[in-house]
Design a protein around this motif. Structure first.
Motif, mmCIF file in Angstrom:
data_model
loop_
_atom_site.group_PDB
_atom_site.id
_atom_site.type_symbol
_atom_site.label_atom_id
_atom_site.label_comp_id
_atom_site.label_asym_id
_atom_site.label_seq_id
_atom_site.Cartn_x
_atom_site.Cartn_y
_atom_site.Cartn_z
ATOM 1 N N ASN A 31 0.851 -1.176 0.000
ATOM 2 C CA ASN A 31 0.000 0.000 0.000
ATOM 3 C C ASN A 31 0.888 1.227 0.000
ATOM 4 O OD1 ASN A 31 -2.442 -1.412 0.200
ATOM 5 N ND2 ASN A 31 -2.064 -1.717 2.394
ATOM 6 N N LEU A 32 0.689 2.085 -0.968
ATOM 7 C CA LEU A 32 1.487 3.299 -1.021
ATOM 8 C C LEU A 32 0.738 4.413 -0.332
ATOM 9 C CD1 LEU A 32 3.205 3.952 -4.457
ATOM 10 C CD2 LEU A 32 4.242 3.630 -2.199
ATOM 11 N N TRP A 33 1.465 5.145 0.466
ATOM 12 C CA TRP A 33 0.804 6.251 1.137
ATOM 13 C C TRP A 33 1.685 7.482 0.998
ATOM 14 C CZ3 TRP A 33 0.547 8.865 6.200
ATOM 15 C CH2 TRP A 33 -0.736 9.429 6.419
ATOM 16 N N LYS A 34 1.089 8.603 0.545
ATOM 17 C CA LYS A 34 1.919 9.758 0.215
ATOM 18 C C LYS A 34 2.060 10.724 1.382
ATOM 19 C CE LYS A 34 0.825 9.760 -4.694
ATOM 20 N NZ LYS A 34 0.159 10.455 -5.782
ATOM 21 N N VAL A 35 3.306 11.071 1.646
ATOM 22 C CA VAL A 35 3.603 12.057 2.686
ATOM 23 C C VAL A 35 4.383 13.198 2.043
ATOM 24 C CG1 VAL A 35 4.846 12.475 4.835
ATOM 25 C CG2 VAL A 35 3.728 10.273 4.459
ATOM 26 N N LEU A 36 4.028 14.413 2.409
ATOM 27 C CA LEU A 36 4.736 15.566 1.856
ATOM 28 C C LEU A 36 5.468 16.299 2.969
ATOM 29 C CD1 LEU A 36 5.309 17.686 -0.399
ATOM 30 C CD2 LEU A 36 3.135 18.761 0.217
ATOM 31 N N SER A 37 6.749 16.493 2.776
ATOM 32 C CA SER A 37 7.508 17.301 3.735
ATOM 33 C C SER A 37 7.718 18.686 3.136
ATOM 34 C CB SER A 37 8.854 16.630 4.021
ATOM 35 O OG SER A 37 9.779 17.615 4.421
ATOM 36 N N VAL A 38 7.277 19.697 3.853
ATOM 37 C CA VAL A 38 7.473 21.064 3.380
ATOM 38 C C VAL A 38 8.455 21.728 4.334
ATOM 39 C CG1 VAL A 38 6.322 23.194 2.685
ATOM 40 C CG2 VAL A 38 5.041 21.040 2.650
ATOM 41 N N GLU A 39 9.594 22.025 3.851
ATOM 42 C CA GLU A 39 10.689 22.442 4.739
ATOM 43 C C GLU A 39 11.709 23.231 3.927
ATOM 44 O OE1 GLU A 39 12.692 23.282 7.565
ATOM 45 O OE2 GLU A 39 11.338 21.660 8.256
ATOM 46 N N ASP A 40 12.152 24.411 4.449
ATOM 47 C CA ASP A 40 13.143 25.159 3.685
ATOM 48 C C ASP A 40 14.578 24.866 4.159
ATOM 49 O OD1 ASP A 40 12.975 26.445 6.069
ATOM 50 O OD2 ASP A 40 12.962 28.486 5.212
ATOM 51 N N ASP A 41 14.678 24.144 5.280
ATOM 52 C CA ASP A 41 16.008 23.751 5.768
ATOM 53 C C ASP A 41 16.338 22.403 5.152
ATOM 54 O OD1 ASP A 41 18.111 22.630 7.155
ATOM 55 O OD2 ASP A 41 17.418 23.325 9.134
ATOM 56 N N LEU A 42 17.189 22.442 4.109
ATOM 57 C CA LEU A 42 17.411 21.243 3.312
ATOM 58 C C LEU A 42 18.062 20.112 4.106
ATOM 59 C CD1 LEU A 42 18.419 22.762 -0.135
ATOM 60 C CD2 LEU A 42 16.156 22.093 0.734
ATOM 61 N N ASP A 43 18.955 20.459 5.030
ATOM 62 C CA ASP A 43 19.609 19.435 5.840
ATOM 63 C C ASP A 43 18.589 18.731 6.728
ATOM 64 O OD1 ASP A 43 22.008 20.022 4.741
ATOM 65 O OD2 ASP A 43 22.534 21.526 6.289
ATOM 66 N N TYR A 44 17.774 19.548 7.389
ATOM 67 C CA TYR A 44 16.762 18.979 8.261
ATOM 68 C C TYR A 44 15.856 18.067 7.443
ATOM 69 C CZ TYR A 44 12.780 18.428 11.329
ATOM 70 O OH TYR A 44 11.785 17.891 12.085
ATOM 71 N N GLN A 45 15.476 18.550 6.222
ATOM 72 C CA GLN A 45 14.547 17.770 5.413
ATOM 73 C C GLN A 45 15.139 16.417 5.009
ATOM 74 O OE1 GLN A 45 13.308 19.220 1.462
ATOM 75 N NE2 GLN A 45 11.214 18.970 2.236
ATOM 76 N N SER A 46 16.442 16.405 4.662
ATOM 77 C CA SER A 46 16.989 15.115 4.218
ATOM 78 C C SER A 46 17.073 14.135 5.392
ATOM 79 C CB SER A 46 18.326 15.296 3.498
ATOM 80 O OG SER A 46 19.316 15.585 4.442
ATOM 81 N N ALA A 47 17.334 14.656 6.625
ATOM 82 C CA ALA A 47 17.307 13.777 7.807
ATOM 83 C C ALA A 47 15.908 13.240 8.037
ATOM 84 C CB ALA A 47 17.771 14.559 9.038
ATOM 85 N N LEU A 48 14.924 14.129 7.854
ATOM 86 C CA LEU A 48 13.528 13.747 8.077
ATOM 87 C C LEU A 48 13.116 12.666 7.071
ATOM 88 C CD1 LEU A 48 10.804 14.361 9.521
ATOM 89 C CD2 LEU A 48 10.370 16.052 7.723
ATOM 90 N N VAL A 49 13.503 12.896 5.809
ATOM 91 C CA VAL A 49 13.129 11.944 4.755
ATOM 92 C C VAL A 49 13.739 10.575 5.028
ATOM 93 C CG1 VAL A 49 13.465 11.369 2.320
ATOM 94 C CG2 VAL A 49 12.706 13.665 2.965
ATOM 95 N N SER A 50 15.004 10.548 5.433
ATOM 96 C CA SER A 50 15.591 9.218 5.647
ATOM 97 C C SER A 50 14.973 8.539 6.859
ATOM 98 C CB SER A 50 17.114 9.286 5.726
ATOM 99 O OG SER A 50 17.490 10.001 6.865
ATOM 100 N N SER A 51 14.570 9.323 7.864
ATOM 101 C CA SER A 51 13.858 8.710 8.993
ATOM 102 C C SER A 51 12.527 8.143 8.538
ATOM 103 C CB SER A 51 13.582 9.745 10.089
ATOM 104 O OG SER A 51 14.785 10.301 10.510
ATOM 105 N N LEU A 52 11.815 8.908 7.723
ATOM 106 C CA LEU A 52 10.510 8.445 7.234
ATOM 107 C C LEU A 52 10.673 7.147 6.443
ATOM 108 C CD1 LEU A 52 8.884 11.812 6.035
ATOM 109 C CD2 LEU A 52 8.031 10.332 7.873
ATOM 110 N N GLU A 53 11.720 7.117 5.652
ATOM 111 C CA GLU A 53 11.952 5.919 4.836
ATOM 112 C C GLU A 53 12.217 4.694 5.694
ATOM 113 O OE1 GLU A 53 15.051 7.362 2.366
ATOM 114 O OE2 GLU A 53 13.716 7.826 0.685
ATOM 115 N N SER A 54 12.700 4.938 6.924
ATOM 116 C CA SER A 54 13.061 3.807 7.773
ATOM 117 C C SER A 54 11.874 3.235 8.546
ATOM 118 C CB SER A 54 14.136 4.256 8.766
ATOM 119 O OG SER A 54 13.538 5.101 9.737
ATOM 120 N N LEU A 55 10.722 3.913 8.504
ATOM 121 C CA LEU A 55 9.599 3.485 9.350
ATOM 122 C C LEU A 55 8.989 2.176 8.847
ATOM 123 C CD1 LEU A 55 7.701 6.851 9.935
ATOM 124 C CD2 LEU A 55 9.371 5.727 11.423
#
Ligand code: C2E
Ligand code: CA
Ligand code: CA
Length: 742
Positions: free
Chosen positions: A26-50
């Motif tokens: 099941n694909l579920w779409k999440v959108l991260s809206v963030e102007d701090d690119l470093d923070y966003q890439s950390a967030l994305v990799s955490s999300l990917e790990s769930l």
């Protein structure tokens, strides 16, 4: 206002990246809206790990400004969750994006979780109450386990909410559909949709059942109306005949307890509309896997909607029943007939005929024997029709004394059947009465596809004509359709013409046969259409009489007559003018008032006016017309009985009738040369006139012979083309000048 990645430790739990399931992702779409690119890439990799329940995999979209986010959102309508930074290109860019999403994009479903590194910029309490957001987190608190619970709980909620939104959308469609189509189909459409929607909620595609029962003895009465999937074979069965004992047990349980029975693998919903129609309903949906509490809650909410759906349909059916059946006799009525005609497809149109049957002397019967008697007569006739006509004939009581039947046009109406339909015994309380009927037979293929109301009212007026003319069986033809069509169009046009006062009059002189002097005129209505053509008065007068326009028409013509008379008087011709009135006019007190007022306002002496009414109309409602005529006489207006000899008036009446003058009908005059009989009739009328002191006018004189014959026979006055055709007032004045010089 970027912050450094170091301060956030998502990977605290060092969870492993899960293997996506092969069976079902099941694909579920999440959108991260963030102007701090470093923070966003950390967030994305955490999300990917769930690791998420139900083999759900996240599809992660990223935006680095509110502007970019709204562009992504407008193309991805199925994003389930937004992790939204508050402070971006502007301090409140994130907050403004929330309004854009909810109001601008109209997306009420997407879950919005605000994340901020500077809580002071947007205090949680105020933001939560002012904006439609779901959660608010400080970036510092957002550890991996928190992130996991945020994503999975919001995912669950979003799933339920989307299903609910879909379900209520489905229900809306079902209700709309139910409202628009015929009652029987309503329930089926509705329940099929409900079954499908419940299936959707439970995540099962097949296997539903809908039962309906009378709530007085529900189990005995219950039967399966709709069945899908594994239950398909049960459709149409009585519940008592269904062999699946555990299913039947659950249903019986729901019926006796009058509530839903929800077991892990089968949900049985119970509904009733006992306030409206004593019905109860069961909806059954099977599920392959046990249903959860969340499902049950959802189903309960949904079932509230279903319940009001059933109530609506029951109410609609009740209203429909009232609108489409005769309230006392419970036979379909005129509305029903129209509905049936309206819903015929082209093919049916080709294959259907309409029989319309009127009971002759029904009103007299009602007057003599009373209402109840005639109701019994109608019931008897109805039952008789059911027996005489082929099965499948659709019989309605379309008027107070008239039945309409829709049947197959291939069915042959034999002479024998026509006889039985037009002349038959009617038994009431064991006593047989012989009744006669007028029958009209219309094949729809002789008609254009015009609105049902027009067809029915056309048939009604044709039937009435037939009954007036003592025709007991009339077959409608194409020619008739064209004629009726023309009349119908003319009627609309005539209404406007009268409203605009666009009718005119022409005057025709009446001449004394002894002196040769002009002794009177008759004013005749003329209708010239916009295209210049004239509609013959016989045609439009009949239309006006049939459509209730005649009084208005005659008032207008009376006014124009007064104008013409005024011109004549002003030219020195103080000679009486006759105007035509119908029985409708004479029976309407307003018409009298109109004439009375006209005399006054035009300042014309009543002695200059003659009122002409035909013999047939004068005799149609003798007593009342007499009274009315006397009021005109009291004003000083003289009365002419028109078309005399065609109406078979009884001599008894003739001796008493209020009249000064009798006009011999043109049909006798025109046959003088050829038909000895006409001579006899005219001689008789002349004698009658002498005896009762009537003046006699002969109309339609076209030849010298006719003039001479009438003069010799002692007729005083003549009117006809031999002297002059009816002329407009200015031409008439010219004619008079010439005539008087001769
Ligand atoms: P009607 O009252 O009997 O009028 C006499 C009709 O005979 C008129 O027809 C007239 O034009 C026609 N006529 C007169 N002399 C001759 C002749 O020598 N030969 C022939 N062939 N015809 C002649 P029209 O104008 O067509 O009117 C027809 C009928 O329509 C009238 O018959 C009358 O019943 C009715 N009508 C006309 N105007 C009015 C009106 O204002 N109100 C009402 N209620 N009826 C009207
Ligand atoms: Ca006349
Ligand atoms: Ca006449």
């Amino acid at each position: 206002m970027a912050q450094s990645t170091e301060s956030y430790k998502f990977l605290e739990d060092s969870a492993q990246t899960p293997e996506p399931s092969r069976r079902q992702v099941n694909l579920w779409k999440v959108l991260s809206v963030e102007d701090d690119l470093d923070y966003q890439s950390a967030l994305v990799s955490s999300l990917e790990s769930l690791i998420l329940p139900n083999h759900t995999k996240l599809q992660i979209l990223t935006a680095n400004s509110a502007f970019e986010a709204s562009a992504i959102l407008s193309t991805h309508k199925d994003i389930g969750l937004i992790l939204l930074d508050v402070v971006m290109e502007e301090d409140d860019a994130g907050l403004r994006l929330v309004s854009t999403i909810r109001e601008g994009l109209g997306n009420a479903l997407v879950r919005i979780v605000l994340v901020t590194g500077q809580p002071g910029f947007a205090p949680e309490k105020e933001v939560m109450s002012a904006l439609d957001i779901d959660e608010y987190w400080n970036k510092a608190d957002l550890k991996l386990d928190k992130l996991h619970s945020i994503v999975s709980s919001n995912m669950r909620t979003w799933n339920y909410m989307s299903e609910l939104a879909e379900a209520s959308q489905g229900l809306k469609i079902a209700l709309d559909a139910a409202r628009s189509i015929n009652s029987r189909y309503d329930l089926t459409t509705f329940t099929r949709t409900v079954l499908a929607e419940i299936g959707n909620i439970l995540g099962v595609k097949e296997g539903g059942l809908f039962c309906m029962a009378n709530s007085l003895n529900p189990f005995e009465d219950a039967h399966v109306l709709t069945a899908t999937g594994c239950y398909t074979k049960l459709e149409g069965l009585k519940l008592a005949d269904v062999q699946l004992s555990d299913l039947v047990n659950d249903l019986q349980h729901a019926l006796s307890e009058k509530h839903h029975v929800l077991t892990p693998l089968r949900s049985v919903f119970y509904f009733e509309t006992k306030d409206i129609n004593d019905k109860c309903y069961l909806i059954v949906v099977n599920s392959a896997t046990p249903i959860t509490d969340a499902h049950i809650n959802l189903l309960k909410v949904f079932s509230e909607n279903v319940s009001s759906g059933f109530t609506n349909i029951a109410l609609l059916n009740r209203v429909t029943e009232l609108a489409y059946t005769h309230s006392d006799l419970n036979i379909p009525n005129r509305n029903w007939l129209k509905k049936e005609i309206q819903s015929m497809c082209r093919l049916e149109w080709q294959q259907t005929r309409l029989l319309m049957l009127e009971v002759n002397y029904f009103d007299e019967m009602k007057f003599t024997f009373g209402y109840e008697f005639t109701q019994n007569v109608l019931i008897y006739i109805y039952q008789n029709l059911v027996q005489l006509l082929p099965t499948g004939s659709r019989i309605s009581l379309s008027g107070h004394k008239q039945f309409s039947i829709l049947l197959d046009s291939n069915f042959e109406l034999s002479h024998d059947l026509i006889d039985k339909l037009t002349y038959n015994e009617v038994k009431v309380d064991g006593v047989a009465h012989v009744s006669s009927f007028t029958l009209l037979d219309i094949r729809f293929d002789t008609l254009k596809q015009i609105p049902a109301e027009r067809i029915v009212s056309m048939a009604e007026s044709e039937l009435k004509q037939a009954s007036v003319n003592n025709i007991n069986y009339l077959q409608h033809s194409q020619q008739e359709t064209d004629l009726i069509d023309r009349r119908y169009r003319l009627m609309g046009e005539l209404r406007n013409t009268i409203r605009d006062g666009k009718l005119s009059v022409m005057l025709q002189p009446k001449v004394s046969l002894s002196t040769g002097k002009v002794v009177g005129f008759e004013s005749l209505a003329r209708w010239q259409r916009d295209d210049g053509s004239f509609v013959p008065p016989d045609e439009f007068i009949a239309i006006a009489e049939a459509s209730g326009l005649i009084i208005k028409l005659d008032c207008l013509i009376f006014e124009k007559t007064m104008e013409a008379l005024k011109s004549l008087v002003s030219m020195g011709y103080s000679i009486p003018v006759a105007f035509n009135a119908s029985s409708f006019d004479l029976l309407d007190p307003d018409y009298f008032k109109f004439v009375e007022k006209g005399l006054d306002s035009f300042d014309i002496p009543a002695e200059l006016l003659d009122l002409e009414v035909t013999e047939t109309q004068a005799m149609s409602d003798y007593e009342r017309i007499q009274q009315s005529l006397q009021r005109f006489v009291a004003l000083g207006i003289r009365i002419n009985i028109d078309d005399f000899g065609t109406g078979y008036s009884s001599l008894a009446h003739i001796s008493n009738i209020t009249a000064h003058c009798i006009k011999i009908d043109r049909s006798f005059v025109s046959k003088l040369e050829t038909d000895k009989n006409s001579e006899h009739v005219i001689n008789m009328i002349l004698k009658l006139g002498k005896q009762f002191n009537f003046n006699i006018v002969a109309e339609g004189i076209e030849t010298e012979y006719q003039k001479q014959w009438l003069s010799d026979a002692g007729c005083d006055i003549a009117q006809g083309y031999l002297f002059s055709k009816p002329l407009p007032i200015n031409e008439l004045i010219e004619w008079l000048t010439v005539y008087n010089k001769l």
